[in-house]
Design a protein around this motif. Structure first.
Motif, short mmCIF file in Angstrom:
data_model
loop_
_atom_site.label_atom_id
_atom_site.label_comp_id
_atom_site.label_asym_id
_atom_site.label_seq_id
_atom_site.Cartn_x
_atom_site.Cartn_y
_atom_site.Cartn_z
N MET A 76 0.85 -1.19 0.00
CA MET A 76 0.00 0.00 0.00
C MET A 76 0.89 1.24 0.00
N GLY A 77 0.75 2.05 -1.04
CA GLY A 77 1.54 3.27 -1.12
C GLY A 77 1.06 4.31 -0.12
N VAL A 78 1.88 5.33 0.08
CA VAL A 78 1.52 6.38 1.02
C VAL A 78 0.23 7.06 0.58
N SER A 79 0.06 7.23 -0.73
CA SER A 79 -1.14 7.90 -1.22
C SER A 79 -2.40 7.08 -0.94
N GLU A 80 -2.28 5.75 -0.94
CA GLU A 80 -3.43 4.89 -0.68
C GLU A 80 -3.70 4.70 0.80
N LEU A 81 -2.68 4.88 1.60
CA LEU A 81 -2.77 4.64 3.03
C LEU A 81 -3.77 5.60 3.67
N THR A 82 -4.64 5.08 4.51
CA THR A 82 -5.62 5.94 5.19
C THR A 82 -5.57 5.71 6.69
N ILE A 83 -5.97 6.71 7.43
CA ILE A 83 -6.06 6.58 8.88
C ILE A 83 -7.05 5.48 9.24
N GLU A 84 -8.11 5.36 8.46
CA GLU A 84 -9.11 4.32 8.72
C GLU A 84 -8.50 2.93 8.61
N ALA A 85 -7.71 2.71 7.57
CA ALA A 85 -7.09 1.40 7.37
C ALA A 85 -6.10 1.10 8.48
N ILE A 86 -5.35 2.11 8.89
CA ILE A 86 -4.37 1.91 9.97
C ILE A 86 -5.09 1.59 11.27
N ALA A 87 -6.13 2.35 11.56
CA ALA A 87 -6.89 2.13 12.80
C ALA A 87 -7.47 0.73 12.83
N SER A 88 -8.02 0.29 11.69
CA SER A 88 -8.62 -1.05 11.62
C SER A 88 -7.56 -2.12 11.85
N ARG A 89 -6.41 -1.97 11.21
CA ARG A 89 -5.35 -2.97 11.38
C ARG A 89 -4.80 -2.97 12.80
N ALA A 90 -4.70 -1.80 13.40
CA ALA A 90 -4.12 -1.69 14.75
C ALA A 90 -5.12 -2.04 15.83
N GLY A 91 -6.40 -2.10 15.48
CA GLY A 91 -7.42 -2.40 16.47
C GLY A 91 -7.69 -1.25 17.41
N VAL A 92 -7.58 -0.02 16.88
CA VAL A 92 -7.85 1.17 17.70
C VAL A 92 -8.82 2.06 16.94
N GLY A 93 -9.33 3.06 17.62
CA GLY A 93 -10.19 4.03 16.97
C GLY A 93 -9.36 5.12 16.31
N LYS A 94 -9.97 5.81 15.34
CA LYS A 94 -9.25 6.88 14.65
C LYS A 94 -8.84 7.98 15.64
N THR A 95 -9.67 8.21 16.64
CA THR A 95 -9.33 9.27 17.60
C THR A 95 -8.06 8.94 18.37
N THR A 96 -7.81 7.64 18.56
CA THR A 96 -6.57 7.23 19.24
C THR A 96 -5.36 7.64 18.41
N ILE A 97 -5.49 7.53 17.10
CA ILE A 97 -4.39 7.93 16.22
C ILE A 97 -4.24 9.44 16.22
N TYR A 98 -5.36 10.15 16.04
CA TYR A 98 -5.29 11.61 15.97
C TYR A 98 -4.88 12.25 17.30
N ARG A 99 -5.00 11.50 18.38
CA ARG A 99 -4.54 11.99 19.66
C ARG A 99 -3.00 12.07 19.68
N ARG A 100 -2.37 11.28 18.82
CA ARG A 100 -0.91 11.21 18.79
C ARG A 100 -0.31 11.90 17.57
N TRP A 101 -0.99 11.81 16.44
CA TRP A 101 -0.48 12.40 15.20
C TRP A 101 -1.56 13.26 14.58
N SER A 102 -1.19 14.45 14.14
CA SER A 102 -2.19 15.36 13.59
C SER A 102 -2.62 14.98 12.18
N ASN A 103 -1.78 14.20 11.46
CA ASN A 103 -2.15 13.79 10.12
C ASN A 103 -1.36 12.54 9.72
#
Length: 200
Positions: free
Chosen positions: A36-63
Motif C-alpha cells: 500500500m503506497g503512502v497515497s493509498e494509506l488511510t487513517i481508517e485502514a491503519i486504525a482497523s489494522r491496529a485495532g484502535v479508533g481513529k481518535t486514538t491515532i489523531y490523539r498522537r499524530w495530527s495527520n
C-alpha cells in the motif's frame, strides 16, 4: 517505545498507551510493506489494522504524514556507539548499521515502497531524511574530518566524495549486489576498499 517529534504539542488528557502507539506504528509499516503506497494509506485502514479508533491515532499524530514519518523512522536503528579509537573502526560501525538494516526484508520492502513516492510527498520525505538520515550523514562526516585532522586520511580528501563512496558502495550491495551478499564482514570490506584510496 515512545515516538515523538511530530512538531505539535501533546494535548492534555488521558495517559498515552505505549501499547496502542506501537500497534499503530506496526500497522502502518505492515500496510506499506504489503504494497500500500503512502497515497493509498488511510487513517481508517491503519486504525482497523491496529485495532484502535481513529481518535486514538489523531490523539498522537495530527495527520497521516506525521505518522508515516514516525513509522519509517523506527526502521532506522539508533546510531551505533563510536569508540573514537580509529577512523576505520568508526566507519565500519556506521556502515555495518546500514548492513543490518537492509538485511531485514521488511525494512527493505517498506523503505523501497515508501521512497518510490518521494516525488509525490516531498515534504514528508524531506522530514524523514532530516530526522533519520542526516544524523548518520553528519556522524560519518565528523569521523572523516577527524581522520583528516589526525593524519589517518589524506589532507586533500574531498569529504563529500568520501562519504558518497562509502555509503554509495554499501547501498549498491544492499540493493543491486549479489543476492545474499550481506555477510558479516561486508562493512569491513567496503570500508577497507574505500580507505585504500583515502589514506595518506
Amino acid at each position: 517505545m515512545t515516538i515523538q517529534e511530530t512538531g505539535t504539542a501533546r494535548p492534555a488528557g488521558r495517559p498515552r498507551s505505549e501499547k496502542a502507539e506501537k500497534s499503530i506504528i506496526e500497522a502502518t509499516l505492515d500496510l506499506i510493506g504489503e504494497g500500500m503506497g503512502v497515497s493509498e494509506l488511510t487513517i481508517e485502514a491503519i486504525a482497523s489494522r491496529a485495532g484502535v479508533g481513529k481518535t486514538t491515532i489523531y490523539r498522537r499524530w495530527s495527520n497521516k504524514e506525521d505518522l508515516v514519518v514516525d513509522a519509517l523512522s523506527t526502521l532506522k536503528a539508533p546510531l551505533p556507539p563510536l569508540a573514537g579509537t580509529s577512523v576505520r573502526d568508526d566507519l565500519i560501525a556506521l556502515v555495518d548499521a546500514m548492513r543490518r538494516e537492509h538485511g531485514q526484508a521488511r525494512s527493505r520492502c517498506v523503505m523501497n515502497i515508501a521512497m518510490s513516492e518521494a516525488d509525490r510527498y516531498p515534504q514528508l520525505f524531506e522530514r524523514f531524511l532530516k530526522r533519520a538520515v542526516e544524523p548518520r550523514r553528519e556522524a560519518m562526516r565528523q569521523v572523516i574530518e577527524r581522520g583528516i585532522a589526525s593524519g589517518e586520511l589524506r589532507a586533500d580528501l574531498d569529504v563529500d566524495m568520501a562519504q558518497a563512496m562509502i555509503s554509495g558502495t554499501m547501498l549498491w550491495h544492499t540493493k543491486w549486489g549479489p543476492a545474499g551478499d550481506l555477510s558479516l564482514d561486508l562493512a569491513e570490506r567496503v570500508v577497507d576498499a574505500a580507505l585504500a584510496g583515502m589514506a595518506p
